[in-house]
Design a protein around this motif. Structure first.
Motif, mmCIF file in Angstrom:
data_model
loop_
_atom_site.group_PDB
_atom_site.id
_atom_site.type_symbol
_atom_site.label_atom_id
_atom_site.label_comp_id
_atom_site.label_asym_id
_atom_site.label_seq_id
_atom_site.Cartn_x
_atom_site.Cartn_y
_atom_site.Cartn_z
ATOM 1 N N LYS A 1 0.820 -1.212 0.000
ATOM 2 C CA LYS A 1 0.000 0.000 0.000
ATOM 3 C C LYS A 1 0.851 1.258 0.000
ATOM 4 N N ASP A 2 2.156 1.098 0.337
ATOM 5 C CA ASP A 2 3.034 2.259 0.463
ATOM 6 C C ASP A 2 3.878 2.536 -0.773
ATOM 7 N N GLY A 3 3.936 1.600 -1.720
ATOM 8 C CA GLY A 3 4.756 1.883 -2.884
ATOM 9 C C GLY A 3 4.918 0.695 -3.805
ATOM 10 N N LEU A 4 5.351 0.997 -5.044
ATOM 11 C CA LEU A 4 5.619 -0.023 -6.058
ATOM 12 C C LEU A 4 7.071 0.080 -6.476
ATOM 13 N N LEU A 5 7.734 -1.065 -6.518
ATOM 14 C CA LEU A 5 9.123 -1.155 -6.957
ATOM 15 C C LEU A 5 9.213 -2.071 -8.165
ATOM 16 N N VAL A 6 10.056 -1.695 -9.125
ATOM 17 C CA VAL A 6 10.300 -2.541 -10.283
ATOM 18 C C VAL A 6 11.794 -2.534 -10.576
ATOM 19 N N LYS A 7 12.297 -3.697 -10.941
ATOM 20 C CA LYS A 7 13.685 -3.806 -11.401
ATOM 21 C C LYS A 7 13.669 -4.633 -12.672
ATOM 22 N N PHE A 8 14.308 -4.105 -13.703
ATOM 23 C CA PHE A 8 14.371 -4.796 -14.979
ATOM 24 C C PHE A 8 15.606 -5.692 -15.005
ATOM 25 N N SER A 9 15.451 -6.857 -15.634
ATOM 26 C CA SER A 9 16.595 -7.776 -15.749
ATOM 27 C C SER A 9 17.738 -7.094 -16.493
ATOM 28 N N GLY A 10 18.942 -7.316 -16.016
ATOM 29 C CA GLY A 10 20.117 -6.744 -16.664
ATOM 30 C C GLY A 10 20.478 -5.360 -16.186
ATOM 31 N N LEU A 11 19.585 -4.724 -15.394
ATOM 32 C CA LEU A 11 19.883 -3.394 -14.846
ATOM 33 C C LEU A 11 20.202 -3.534 -13.361
ATOM 34 N N TYR A 12 21.068 -2.678 -12.888
ATOM 35 C CA TYR A 12 21.446 -2.717 -11.482
ATOM 36 C C TYR A 12 20.415 -2.035 -10.596
ATOM 37 N N SER A 13 19.795 -0.976 -11.095
ATOM 38 C CA SER A 13 18.983 -0.127 -10.233
ATOM 39 C C SER A 13 17.508 -0.517 -10.287
ATOM 40 N N PRO A 14 16.874 -0.614 -9.130
ATOM 41 C CA PRO A 14 15.410 -0.688 -9.104
ATOM 42 C C PRO A 14 14.816 0.718 -9.217
ATOM 43 N N TYR A 15 13.520 0.780 -9.537
ATOM 44 C CA TYR A 15 12.827 2.058 -9.697
ATOM 45 C C TYR A 15 11.604 2.075 -8.796
ATOM 46 N N LEU A 16 11.395 3.227 -8.171
ATOM 47 C CA LEU A 16 10.242 3.457 -7.306
ATOM 48 C C LEU A 16 9.222 4.294 -8.071
ATOM 49 N N LEU A 17 7.978 3.796 -8.149
ATOM 50 C CA LEU A 17 6.907 4.552 -8.795
ATOM 51 C C LEU A 17 6.364 5.574 -7.798
ATOM 52 N N VAL A 18 6.509 6.846 -8.126
ATOM 53 C CA VAL A 18 6.012 7.917 -7.273
ATOM 54 C C VAL A 18 4.561 8.225 -7.610
ATOM 55 N N SER A 19 4.269 8.353 -8.886
ATOM 56 C CA SER A 19 2.924 8.558 -9.407
ATOM 57 C C SER A 19 2.951 8.063 -10.846
ATOM 58 N N PRO A 20 1.798 7.841 -11.479
ATOM 59 C CA PRO A 20 1.814 7.327 -12.848
ATOM 60 C C PRO A 20 2.733 8.140 -13.751
ATOM 61 N N GLY A 21 3.740 7.485 -14.306
ATOM 62 C CA GLY A 21 4.699 8.127 -15.186
ATOM 63 C C GLY A 21 5.870 8.783 -14.493
ATOM 64 N N ASP A 22 5.843 8.849 -13.173
ATOM 65 C CA ASP A 22 6.896 9.528 -12.406
ATOM 66 C C ASP A 22 7.627 8.486 -11.563
ATOM 67 N N PHE A 23 8.935 8.320 -11.815
ATOM 68 C CA PHE A 23 9.723 7.296 -11.146
ATOM 69 C C PHE A 23 10.935 7.915 -10.447
ATOM 70 N N LYS A 24 11.433 7.195 -9.452
ATOM 71 C CA LYS A 24 12.706 7.494 -8.816
ATOM 72 C C LYS A 24 13.625 6.290 -9.025
ATOM 73 N N GLU A 25 14.849 6.561 -9.452
ATOM 74 C CA GLU A 25 15.830 5.487 -9.571
ATOM 75 C C GLU A 25 16.574 5.354 -8.253
ATOM 76 N N VAL A 26 16.685 4.118 -7.770
ATOM 77 C CA VAL A 26 17.401 3.842 -6.524
ATOM 78 C C VAL A 26 18.750 3.234 -6.914
ATOM 79 N N VAL A 27 19.784 4.047 -6.813
ATOM 80 C CA VAL A 27 21.111 3.611 -7.250
ATOM 81 C C VAL A 27 21.810 2.945 -6.063
ATOM 82 N N ILE A 28 22.117 1.672 -6.217
ATOM 83 C CA ILE A 28 22.738 0.860 -5.172
ATOM 84 C C ILE A 28 24.116 0.441 -5.675
ATOM 85 N N PRO A 29 25.128 0.384 -4.804
ATOM 86 C CA PRO A 29 26.466 -0.030 -5.244
ATOM 87 C C PRO A 29 26.436 -1.339 -6.029
ATOM 88 N N ARG A 30 27.260 -1.393 -7.060
ATOM 89 C CA ARG A 30 27.233 -2.550 -7.949
ATOM 90 C C ARG A 30 27.743 -3.820 -7.290
#
Length: 794
Positions: A474-503
């Motif tokens: 209920k607090d948020g949606l996270l998506v990570k695409f295969s082959g990418l290091y960073s997951p993305y946080l959905l803030v609102s429809p079409g608006d994302f935040k990238e969460v950059v984590i050490p490789r």
């Protein structure tokens, strides 16, 4: 770093809430289940009200109602009983179950009443149902207990009498093939056909008041089916070493019905004839009868050759061959009649095949109903449920939205070659992670928008980026695409935040809880607090592999596999955590999730030809409950103190039968260390495109698994030759014994409507003994009853 470790005692206490507060407890679960689980055999086919009805059984019972033109009107499943035979009186269907219950069902599939009819006062248990028939608005039930019994029931399912026909000792001690039975109602009583292949065929005659008159012993025919036309009784079976089709017609002298039984009875053989098909160049093809029905005083027999070819023969009451056709039937068939037509129903484990022919054997239509479906995902939403399922015809699957009334109101087809890796509901929208040849997109299914992954970063061999994931709370949606290091946080429809984590810390799962984001890799947990945008805490788990993580009660709970031992680490802070053992066993195919205010762990494995699932539920107060069920459980929707509502490949089910569980060892070798790492949360805009899922009408979905034409059905006339054979009879005096039976009224779980047309009023559901559609949740959802030790595949 100071570490304080506590290992509490595990006790078997806990309460599991049904659903989060935003979901209504009275909301019915969708009527999604695999109909193939009910389609091991055709039990009965014939008219029910204005519709053609087909009754099947397997792991339960299925009733399909079909209009004269072949339109599927309604399908109801019943998981409370397994039907073995059925008969109609008026507009109601009376179903005999394997355990001698008789279930009365009305023309719309609603359960009217039910009784256990196979109970004796001197017996501790019930019997085994065999056959049911009707005559003069009375029911006759043949069943087996400590012998062979016949019971007569009046309208309303009250018992008239029960008579024992044979003791168990009268059956041969060694029988290679189960005896075959048939009930033949007539105007003067009822006849019971009993055949033990290669040993004996007997025909008992019982009057309407329960008097056992005599039995006729046949010498040359193995009787399988019987029928009555006028004052003649027909026995249909196989004759001779070639097992050819044989028909014997008998007539009793009338005087034995009205005078003292000391006068000898005579039984005349009117017809004894065998039939051979001239097909495929074979002049004397052996024919084995599968089913028969009577239409316009003619006998119609469905027969099968040794090579599997099916034929339908029409024979007059005088034994004359009238007509025959060759019709390829998939699976064993059952004959019935419907509005002066002939109907054949068969099943081969993937659908109910129905062929409607005119009285002159012309094919009107042929269709397959209720084919197999495989459920992949069930998600509750604000106004209904989202389902992902697959069919044999379209293995890429469909995404369906079911309304609270149980009808499909929106449907999407997954394009060929695409695969749905995960599916979640977030803020009343459905999101799916869709893959195609290794690439992935995030699709907002509700709005028809796809979000494309940024150009793949060039990974380093020593720091693989790992696979993708999609999660929501209920607090948020996270998506990570295969082959990418960073997951993305959905803030609102079409608006994302990238969460950059050490490789050097690739993640393969994550979730949002409150103002925290929690990620995990194979040997660590990364927690990012909402107030921290540049730093996070990485908790390294020494001595095991992380299977998943979930917050509960303000703490982070980490599930760890350590040398085959399942351990739970509850992390309060960098210097305070608890570690305890949960269980041992397979951990290669698992889920770990939070359901309401408890943690749920699923572990699936395959052993000796069976799928198994272990379920652990950990409550806030640290209590643990455990159950192992036969079947592959895919997800948990909710539970209460005694049952779990889950789903598997065959649909939604109920599980109960908890074991008391006490961990038998500790995981005191595990160590957890917490360190700060640098992270970065930055704005990101993913490329957009139109959705790839194809929006279709519900009708388009239904035409795949629920109803479809059988194509290329050929009907060819065949020639049949016949000749008389000599049937020898012995007429023996027998005495039945009246016994005291005790019918017991029972409540039956209401049927689950799998499909209905709009004119069938889906809002009303099926009102069974349990009451109307507004009753509490656990009385109306589609359920499967499971306990440890049963064998089912979900």
């Amino acid at each position: 770093m100071s570490i304080m470790k506590r290992i509490p005692i595990v006790v078997m206490i806990g309460i599991l809430l049904l659903f989060p507060a935003r979901y209504s407890l009275s909301l019915e679960l969708p009527p999604i289940e695999n109909p193939a689980r009910y389609e091991d055999q055709i039990v009965w086919v014939g008219p029910l009200g204005d519709n053609l009805a087909v009754l099947t059984s397997g792991l339960g019972t299925l009733l399909a109602l079909i209009s004269p033109d072949g339109t599927l009107k309604k399908v109801v499943s019943y998981r409370d009983f397994i039907a073995v035979d059925a008969v109609t009186i008026g507009d109601n269907l009376y179903v005999l179950t394997m355990d001698t219950r008789i279930i009365e069902i009305n023309r719309t599939g609603d359960i009217v009443r039910a009784v256990y009819a196979g109970f004796l006062e001197t017996s501790d248990g019930g019997g085994i149902g065999i056959k049911i028939a009707s005559s003069d608005r009375s029911l006759y039930m043949l069943w087996f207990g400590d012998g062979l019994y016949l019971s007569k029931l009046r309208p309303g399912l009250t018992l008239d009498w029960t008579v024992r026909l044979q003791d168990r000792s009268e059956f041969p001690p060694v029988i290679l093939e189960r005896p075959k039975f048939d009930l033949i109602p007539s105007s003067v009583g009822i006849y019971i056909l009993e055949s033990i292949l290669g040993i004996s065929t007997n025909l008992f005659r019982v009057t309407a008041d329960g008097g056992v008159q005599e039995k006729v012993v046949f010498q040359n025919i193995n009787g399988i089916h019987g029928a009555a036309i006028g004052d003649s009784i027909y026995v249909v079976g196989t004759v001779g070493g070639e097992s050819t089709l044989g028909v014997v017609a008998l007539q009793w002298n009338d005087i034995s019905l009205y005078v003292n039984y000391t006068i000898p009875v005579s039984v005349d053989v009117k017809i004894s004839r065998e039939y051979f098909a001239k097909t495929s160049g074979e002049v004397h093809a052996a024919l084995t009868p599968e089913s028969l029905t009577v239409l316009e005083r003619n006998i119609l027999i469905l027969v099968r050759e040794e090579n599997g070819n099916s034929h339908l023969l029409k024979i007059s009451k005088d034994g004359k061959f009238l007509k025959g056709i060759s019709l390829q039937i998939d699976g064993s068939g059952k004959l019935g009649n419907y509005k002066d037509n002939v109907v054949i129903a068969s099943t081969s484990g993937n659908g109910i095949n129905v062929y409607l022919l005119s009285g002159d054997m012309g094919l009107k239509w042929a269709k397959t109903f209720m084919r197999s479906v495989i459920v992949e995902k069930v998600l509750p939403g604000k106004s209904g449920y989202w389902i992902h399922l697959k069919t044999e015809e379209w293995p890429w699957g469909y995404v369906l939205h079911y309304s609270p009334l149980g009808t499909v109101d929106d449907a999407f087809r997954v394009p060929e070659g695409r695969s749905i890796e995960e599916m979640v509901v977030y803020r009343d929208r459905l999101y799916a992670l869709v893959s195609n040849n290794g690439s992935e997109i995030l699709e907002d299914v509700t709005e028809g928008i796809s979000y494309l992954a940024p150009n793949a970063e060039k990974g380093l061999d020593s720091h693989p980026a790992g696979g993708g994931f999609l999660s929501s709370t209920k607090d948020g949606l996270l998506v990570k695409f295969s082959g990418l290091y960073s997951p993305y946080l959905l803030v609102s429809p079409g608006d994302f935040k990238e969460v950059v984590i050490p490789r050097n810390s690739p993640v393969r799962g994550g979730l949002v809880e409150g103002n925290r984001m929690v990620f995990w890799g194979s040997g660590y947990i990364i927690v990012i607090d909402g107030g921290q945008s540049n730093t996070a805490t990485k908790y390294s788990v020494l001595g095991g592999m992380v299977l998943g993580a979930a917050p509960l009660g303000g703490a982070i709970n980490v599930l760890v596999n350590s040398g085959g031992m399942l351990c739970l680490a509850t992390i309060q802070s960098t210097d305070s955590y608890e570690i305890r053992a949960l269980d041992s066993g397979p951990t290669s195919d698992t889920n770990f999730m939070k359901v309401s205010d408890e943690l749920v762990f699923l572990s699936r494995w395959h052993d000796l030809g069976h799928n198994n699932t272990k379920i652990l539920i950990i409550s806030k107060n640290s209590s643990v409950r455990k159950i192992i069920v036969d079947g592959r459980i895919l997800g948990i929707l909710g539970a209460n103190r005694s049952v779990i509502i889950a789903y598997g490949e065959n649909g939604v089910l109920r599980i109960w039968g908890w074991e008391e569980f006490q961990p038998f060892s500790e995981c005191n070798w595990l160590r957890i260390s917490g360190d700060s790492i640098g992270v970065q949360i930055r704005d990101a805009r993913l490329r957009t495109s139109s959705g790839v899922l194809q929006h279709i009408s519900p009708e388009e979905f239904y035409r795949d698994p629920y109803y479809r034409d059988i194509e290329n059905v050929t009907v060819k006339a065949i020639e049949v030759t016949n000749k008389d054979f000599k049937e020898k009879l012995n007429v023996l005096s027998v005495n039945g014994t009246k016994v005291n039976a005790v019918p017991v009224s029972v409540e039956i779980q209401r049927g689950n409507v799998l499909y209905t047309t709009k004119e069938e009023n889906p809002e009303k559901g099926t009102n069974g003994i349990c009451g109307p559609g507004s009753v509490l949740f656990f009385m109306i959802i589609p359920l499967v009853y499971l306990s440890r030790g049963t064998r089912e595949t979900f």
